[in-house]
Write a protein that holds these residues in place. Structure first.
Motif, PDB file in Angstrom:
ATOM      1  N   PHE A 209       2.545  -5.116  -3.177  1.00 61.32           N
ATOM      2  CA  PHE A 209       1.772  -6.232  -2.632  1.00 61.32           C
ATOM      3  C   PHE A 209       0.291  -5.841  -2.636  1.00 61.32           C
ATOM      4  O   PHE A 209      -0.222  -5.297  -1.666  1.00 61.32           O
ATOM      5  CB  PHE A 209       2.260  -6.568  -1.210  1.00 61.32           C
ATOM      6  N   PRO A 210      -0.397  -6.118  -3.744  1.00 63.17           N
ATOM      7  CA  PRO A 210      -1.784  -5.655  -3.907  1.00 63.17           C
ATOM      8  C   PRO A 210      -2.754  -6.209  -2.867  1.00 63.17           C
ATOM      9  O   PRO A 210      -3.798  -5.597  -2.628  1.00 63.17           O
ATOM     10  CB  PRO A 210      -2.155  -6.149  -5.315  1.00 63.17           C
ATOM     11  N   LEU A 211      -2.438  -7.342  -2.234  1.00 63.72           N
ATOM     12  CA  LEU A 211      -3.354  -7.938  -1.255  1.00 63.72           C
ATOM     13  C   LEU A 211      -3.104  -7.446   0.171  1.00 63.72           C
ATOM     14  O   LEU A 211      -3.880  -7.772   1.075  1.00 63.72           O
ATOM     15  CB  LEU A 211      -3.239  -9.468  -1.294  1.00 63.72           C
ATOM     16  N   PHE A 212      -2.049  -6.671   0.367  1.00 67.90           N
ATOM     17  CA  PHE A 212      -1.677  -6.315   1.734  1.00 67.90           C
ATOM     18  C   PHE A 212      -2.776  -5.550   2.455  1.00 67.90           C
ATOM     19  O   PHE A 212      -3.086  -5.841   3.617  1.00 67.90           O
ATOM     20  CB  PHE A 212      -0.379  -5.501   1.751  1.00 67.90           C
ATOM     21  N   ALA A 213      -3.359  -4.560   1.820  1.00 72.32           N
ATOM     22  CA  ALA A 213      -4.387  -3.754   2.493  1.00 72.32           C
ATOM     23  C   ALA A 213      -5.549  -4.628   2.951  1.00 72.32           C
ATOM     24  O   ALA A 213      -6.055  -4.470   4.072  1.00 72.32           O
ATOM     25  CB  ALA A 213      -4.882  -2.640   1.568  1.00 72.32           C
TER      26      ALA A 213
ATOM     27  N   ILE B 109      -4.109  -6.982   5.951  1.00 70.06           N
ATOM     28  CA  ILE B 109      -3.779  -6.344   7.229  1.00 70.06           C
ATOM     29  C   ILE B 109      -5.031  -5.773   7.890  1.00 70.06           C
ATOM     30  O   ILE B 109      -5.128  -5.744   9.132  1.00 70.06           O
ATOM     31  CB  ILE B 109      -2.687  -5.257   7.053  1.00 70.06           C
ATOM     32  N   THR B 110      -6.006  -5.341   7.111  1.00 71.30           N
ATOM     33  CA  THR B 110      -7.233  -4.825   7.728  1.00 71.30           C
ATOM     34  C   THR B 110      -8.065  -5.948   8.324  1.00 71.30           C
ATOM     35  O   THR B 110      -8.678  -5.766   9.385  1.00 71.30           O
ATOM     36  CB  THR B 110      -8.062  -4.009   6.728  1.00 71.30           C
ATOM     37  N   THR B 111      -8.088  -7.103   7.697  1.00 70.27           N
ATOM     38  CA  THR B 111      -8.767  -8.255   8.304  1.00 70.27           C
ATOM     39  C   THR B 111      -8.095  -8.622   9.615  1.00 70.27           C
ATOM     40  O   THR B 111      -8.763  -8.838  10.643  1.00 70.27           O
ATOM     41  CB  THR B 111      -8.752  -9.465   7.350  1.00 70.27           C
ATOM     42  N   TYR B 112      -6.761  -8.695   9.602  1.00 68.36           N
ATOM     43  CA  TYR B 112      -6.016  -8.996  10.826  1.00 68.36           C
ATOM     44  C   TYR B 112      -6.339  -7.987  11.917  1.00 68.36           C
ATOM     45  O   TYR B 112      -6.619  -8.351  13.073  1.00 68.36           O
ATOM     46  CB  TYR B 112      -4.512  -9.008  10.520  1.00 68.36           C
TER      47      TYR B 112
ATOM     48  N   GLY C 203      -2.412   3.108  13.261  1.00 69.19           N
ATOM     49  CA  GLY C 203      -1.556   4.254  12.993  1.00 69.19           C
ATOM     50  C   GLY C 203      -0.128   3.884  12.679  1.00 69.19           C
ATOM     51  O   GLY C 203       0.528   4.514  11.834  1.00 69.19           O
ATOM     52  N   ASN C 204       0.379   2.855  13.336  1.00 73.63           N
ATOM     53  CA  ASN C 204       1.740   2.406  13.038  1.00 73.63           C
ATOM     54  C   ASN C 204       1.874   1.922  11.600  1.00 73.63           C
ATOM     55  O   ASN C 204       2.883   2.173  10.940  1.00 73.63           O
ATOM     56  CB  ASN C 204       2.154   1.302  14.014  1.00 73.63           C
ATOM     57  N   VAL C 205       0.863   1.223  11.113  1.00 63.97           N
ATOM     58  CA  VAL C 205       0.895   0.754   9.728  1.00 63.97           C
ATOM     59  C   VAL C 205       0.905   1.940   8.766  1.00 63.97           C
ATOM     60  O   VAL C 205       1.710   1.989   7.823  1.00 63.97           O
ATOM     61  CB  VAL C 205      -0.307  -0.168   9.438  1.00 63.97           C
ATOM     62  N   ILE C 206       0.022   2.915   8.995  1.00 67.13           N
ATOM     63  CA  ILE C 206      -0.044   4.087   8.124  1.00 67.13           C
ATOM     64  C   ILE C 206       1.287   4.834   8.096  1.00 67.13           C
ATOM     65  O   ILE C 206       1.800   5.203   7.027  1.00 67.13           O
ATOM     66  CB  ILE C 206      -1.172   5.035   8.586  1.00 67.13           C
TER      67      ILE C 206
END
Length: 407
Positions: A132-136, A139-142, A264-267
């Motif tokens: 999912f190339p757009l995920f980063a 999720i960072t905007t969120y 941290g949970n995402v990482i």
């Protein structure tokens, strides 16, 4: 019907259909409803109601008085109110990144929300080795919008303190304090350790007094640092995704805590996906390609978060003292430190503790699963102990690369 207006009970699929007909102003009068309970999490009941005749569907999520994972966990159903209210707030802060809420029922302890069945749970998708190339970017905007914009740096301080009161969540915070910060780091009876990993856990985690000291520091920081309004459980099982859309769900653990907890949970959960790819993809080229994608995603999340955080800070900060020279850098460093720490805590607790992740438990070969667990624990321990030194995406991924053999 009076049955839904007097006292709580746990609904069946048939009850949910009747509830939708009588209590929700959502379906057409001629609706022909079917229902399936689709909850596969640890806490709640999730009903998907479909009217195929009119091509409409809705999710009804009900909170019970005990957790599905174990009746040892007695829970306040107020978590459903918290989830409904935080989703409505986050839809204002980060529009398009959470499901729409249609209503909350305090008697039945349930809420109705947008059906995201055209999306896929991200953990499941990553275990199928999708990308999912757009995920980063999404999720960072969120995370920047929901974390920075709910802090004292941006919000009027009295308004922020009212939110702190509104989102007090003691029962679910206690679960986090126990399952994330406490139990994995000693030989607790409630831990669930894979037999082939137990000696490694004993030697590397439980016998390390320096590590235990750092986890104690982190636990009390978690309990006392009301920095930002957290999602509180932001793993890949709490994300619905498709190629052009990311939706964050299940914020029932929401409360005011350290902003790095969500990041941290995402990482950590992307690291679990990386371990799964390493040990389940047989084709060498495909395996290398998926691992590269996940490594680059971790790097991008850290670096994009920093970039967007600084931009939002410069545009949104309202507190005069927060604009003093050097304070922005100090504040961001503290968030990155907590991000690294929670990456480590999550990596350890999902291997050692009560609540595992399918990325790891689905590795059928016992020797490979044990190897994956040991690598995750090695990375987790380093993230905790070295948390003050990790400032960039490359710093984070270096820990993963050096902890995982041959990637």
């Amino acid at each position: 019907m009076a049955i839904f207006t007097t006292e709580y009970f746990t609904m069946t699929e048939a009850d949910a259909i009747e509830y939708a007909k009588t209590r929700l102003n959502f379906f057409d009068e001629d609706a022909e409803l079917t229902c399936k309970e689709i909850g596969d999490g640890n806490l709640n009941y999730v009903f998907r109601l479909v009217d195929e005749k009119n091509n409409k569907s809705v999710i009804v999520k009900q909170a019970g008085p005990v957790a599905r994972i174990s009746d040892e966990f007695k829970l306040s159903p107020d978590r459903n109110r918290i989830e409904s209210e935080i989703l409505e707030l986050q839809n204002k802060l980060a529009p398009g990144f959470v499901p729409e809420i249609y209503g909350y029922d305090p008697i039945m302890n349930c809420c109705a929300m947008e059906d995201l069945s055209d999306h896929e749970i991200m953990r499941t998708a990553l275990m199928k080795h999708k990308k999912f190339p757009l995920f980063a970017d999404h999720i960072t905007t969120y995370m920047v919008n929901t974390l920075l914009l709910t802090s004292d740096v941006v919000m009027e301080h009295k308004e922020k303190k009212e939110l702190v009161k509104s989102f007090m969540n003691p029962e679910l915070c206690e679960i986090t304090e126990d399952l994330v910060y406490t139990e994995p780091f000693y030989d607790c009876h409630r831990n669930d350790v894979f037999p082939a990993s137990r000696d490694f856990v004993q030697e590397t985690i439980w016998n390390d007094k320096a590590l235990q000291l750092e986890t104690a520091k982190l636990k009390f920081e978690f309990m006392t640092n009301a920095q930002s309004l957290l999602h509180g459980d932001l793993h890949t099982g709490s994300v619905f995704i498709k190629e052009d859309s990311t939706k964050v769900i299940d914020p029932e653990f929401a409360f005011y805590g350290p902003a790095g907890y969500d990041v941290g949970n995402v990482i950590a959960n992307l690291t679990f996906a990386l371990a799964n790819a390493k040990y389940t993809i047989e084709d060498a080229g495909q395996r290398e390609d998926q691992i590269d994608y996940l490594q680059n995603t971790i790097i991008d999340i850290v670096d994009l978060f920093k970039e967007k955080f600084v931009k939002a800070w410069d545009e949104k900060v309202t507190d005069r003292t927060a604009r003093y020279e050097g304070f922005k850098e100090y504040y961001l460093d503290s968030v990155l430190r907590d991000t690294a720490a929670v990456s480590g805590l999550e990596l350890c607790r999902r291997i050692i503790g009560l609540a595992h992740v399918k990325d790891i438990t689905s590795i059928e070969d016992a020797e490979k699963r044990a190897a994956a667990e040991k690598e995750c624990l090695t990375a987790g321990k380093r993230f905790i102990l070295e948390r003050g030194t990790l400032k960039t995406g490359e710093d984070f991924i270096k820990v993963v690369k050096e902890s995982f053999n041959n990637i």
